[in-house]
Scaffold this active site. Structure first.
Site, short mmCIF file in Angstrom:
data_model
loop_
_atom_site.label_atom_id
_atom_site.label_comp_id
_atom_site.label_asym_id
_atom_site.label_seq_id
_atom_site.Cartn_x
_atom_site.Cartn_y
_atom_site.Cartn_z
N MET A 73 25.64 51.26 138.50
CA MET A 73 25.06 49.95 138.78
C MET A 73 24.03 50.01 139.91
O MET A 73 22.96 49.42 139.82
CB MET A 73 26.18 48.95 139.13
CG MET A 73 25.69 47.52 139.19
SD MET A 73 26.97 46.35 139.65
CE MET A 73 28.00 46.31 138.21
N LYS B 63 5.66 34.79 131.57
CA LYS B 63 7.10 34.61 131.36
C LYS B 63 7.88 35.78 131.97
O LYS B 63 7.29 36.84 132.26
CB LYS B 63 7.37 34.53 129.86
CG LYS B 63 6.90 35.77 129.11
CD LYS B 63 6.91 35.57 127.60
CE LYS B 63 6.35 36.81 126.92
NZ LYS B 63 6.27 36.67 125.47
N TYR C 63 30.20 58.98 136.95
CA TYR C 63 31.20 58.44 136.02
C TYR C 63 31.27 59.27 134.74
O TYR C 63 30.24 59.66 134.19
CB TYR C 63 30.81 57.01 135.62
CG TYR C 63 31.05 55.98 136.68
CD1 TYR C 63 32.34 55.68 137.12
CD2 TYR C 63 29.98 55.27 137.21
CE1 TYR C 63 32.54 54.71 138.08
CE2 TYR C 63 30.18 54.29 138.17
CZ TYR C 63 31.47 54.01 138.60
OH TYR C 63 31.68 53.06 139.54
N ARG D 123 10.22 33.39 113.13
CA ARG D 123 11.08 33.13 114.26
C ARG D 123 10.97 31.65 114.60
O ARG D 123 11.73 30.84 114.12
CB ARG D 123 10.59 34.03 115.41
CG ARG D 123 11.61 34.52 116.35
CD ARG D 123 11.02 35.54 117.32
NE ARG D 123 9.84 35.09 118.03
CZ ARG D 123 9.32 35.71 119.10
NH1 ARG D 123 9.86 36.81 119.55
NH2 ARG D 123 8.26 35.24 119.69
#
Ligand SMILES: *Cc1c(COP(=O)(O)O)cnc(C)c1O
Length: 412
Positions: free
Chosen positions: A334, A59, A286, A157
């Site tokens: 990013m 997965k 930043y 779950r």
């Protein structure tokens, strides 16, 4: 007991592939050593014995390693089945020519029944709504639908409640078009030192299987509950099949020590794109989150959180440059991450940097990054972005791969 495990160098790196990659001029990329995956699958085989099946958990793009190459390799090394989370992941494997049974674990519901049946995928179910949908689609397509019934033994779950699960199994066996393939459950704490809850879950699962047998149900169905943690520490849980994810990729689940026969298959590299001087009291990035305490040099690296480098690593992690650790400085953005290379005067644009993996005598494991980010190792890998090119080493097995050679030596 947390032991970061050592990276064993896997020989037989395919030089042609590496050269092709360098010619390609990638700026940030992953190298996946398929010999490592083969070796890990063989190690899992040694741990579980010859008669237990391996369901390779591929997965989330095979935990970032690339679903199709990983699946083909796992099957060639001895896995007999594959498991994914979504219909789309299953379709990707089918399109890549995978022939082994593919199980869709979900979470997902009746909406995937049509295409799952049409494509011959097996589905893990927790309720009768999905069973009914699969049965309807099975009649419509004139094709049997393979089903694994999941029972909740404590994960809380997915999975039918133990009280209702026998009825669900009975329904699957009676409904037209459905074929019961497996009975499964999932462990909540197999990675923890304290095994008591995992043992309780296993006992509940075994009681459930006995109850099914007493009612003449689920004869011949595969019973499976073990993930990587249980493969390593709870042999009683191996049953008919195991579901390794982390271990197959050479990751240590929850920091459980693994032996040298398990190797990480993935290396993350990048090239420095810019180097500049940074004066004392100037800042980087930043929010001016890092102010330099001395004159130094900083280098820009061409990856960021969009590639899966977690923002919580800002100011906490290192990369390897010229075999030395260089700290991340300032906010991770990013597409760009900055490092301080004041202590590595030879650092230049174009130099290779290792983000996960080893260089010289130094090593940064995915486990280390997880630890520094306050994340789990699965997350570090599953977030590896699509922008990172993936290059595959050692696609074809060598005759004398380390683990195979060791196994041969033991049996002769
Ligand atoms: C992801 C997953 C696994 C594999 O877990 P690892 O800890 O990576 O081995 C096994 N079973 C289920 C149901 C899963 O979702």
């Amino acid at each position: 007991m947390q032991e970061l495990w050592r990276l064993t160098t896997v020989p037989h790196v395919d030089r042609e592939t590496v050269t092709a990659m360098q010619a390609n001029n990638a700026s940030s990329w992953l190298e996946i050593d398929l010999a490592g995956i083969r070796r890990n699958v063989r190690r899992i085989r040694e741990l579980i014995g010859p008669s237990c099946q391996i369901i390779a958990m591929v997965k989330a793009n095979a935990y970032g390693h690339g679903a199709a190459p990983t699946s083909h390799t796992a099957i060639a090394a001895g896995a007999s089945r594959l498991s994914v989370a979504t219909l789309e992941e299953a379709l990707e494997l089918k399109a890549a020519g995978v022939e082994a049974p593919i199980m869709i674990m979900g979470p997902g519901g009746a909406e995937l029944a049509d295409e799952a049946v049409a494509n011959g995928f097996e589905v893990v179910i927790s309720n009768r709504e999905v069973a009914d949908a699969l049965s309807r689609q099975s009649q419509r397509h004139g094709r049997a639908a393979g089903v694994h019934v999941k029972v909740d033994t404590g994960m809380g779950r997915l999975g039918a409640a133990v009280e209702d699960a026998a009825e669900l199994v009975e329904r699957v066996e009676e409904m037209p078009g459905l074929r019961l393939v497996g009975i499964c459950s999932h462990l909540a704490t197999s990675e923890q030192d304290d095994q008591s809850f995992a043992r309780e879950q296993l006992a509940a699962f075994e009681r459930f299987c006995v109850q099914l047998a007493a009612r003449g149900l689920a004869d011949g169905a595969l019973r499976h509950i073990a993930n990587s943690g249980a493969i390593l520490t709870l042999p009683e849980a191996h049953l008919d099949a195991v579901r390794p994810g982390a271990l197959m990729y050479g990751l240590s689940p929850g920091g459980i020590a693994v032996d040298d026969d398990v190797v990480p298959a993935l290396t993350w590299k990048a090239r420095i794109c810019h180097v500049r001087r940074a004066a004392k009291d100037s800042s980087v990035g930043y929010g001016r989150r890092h102010v330099f305490e001395r004159d130094t040099r900083v280098a820009a690296l061409p990856f960021g959180y969009a590639d899966g480098y977690l923002t919580t690593l800002s100011g906490r992690a290192d990369v390897l440059v010229h075999g030395q650790r260089a700290p991340i400085v300032g906010a991770i953005s990013m597409d760009t991450t900055m490092i301080d290379v004041g202590h590595i005067p030879e650092a230049r644009p174009g130099d290779e940097v290792v983000v996960i993996g080893s260089q010289g005598d130094e090593q940064i494991t995915a486990e280390e990054l997880a630890d520094r980010a306050g994340a789990i190792v699965h997350e570090v890998l599953a977030r590896l972005g699509q922008r990172l090119k993936r290059y595959y080493l050692n696609e074809h097995a060598e005759e004398q791969e380390p683990c195979a050679a060791a196994a041969a030596a033991r049996t002769s």
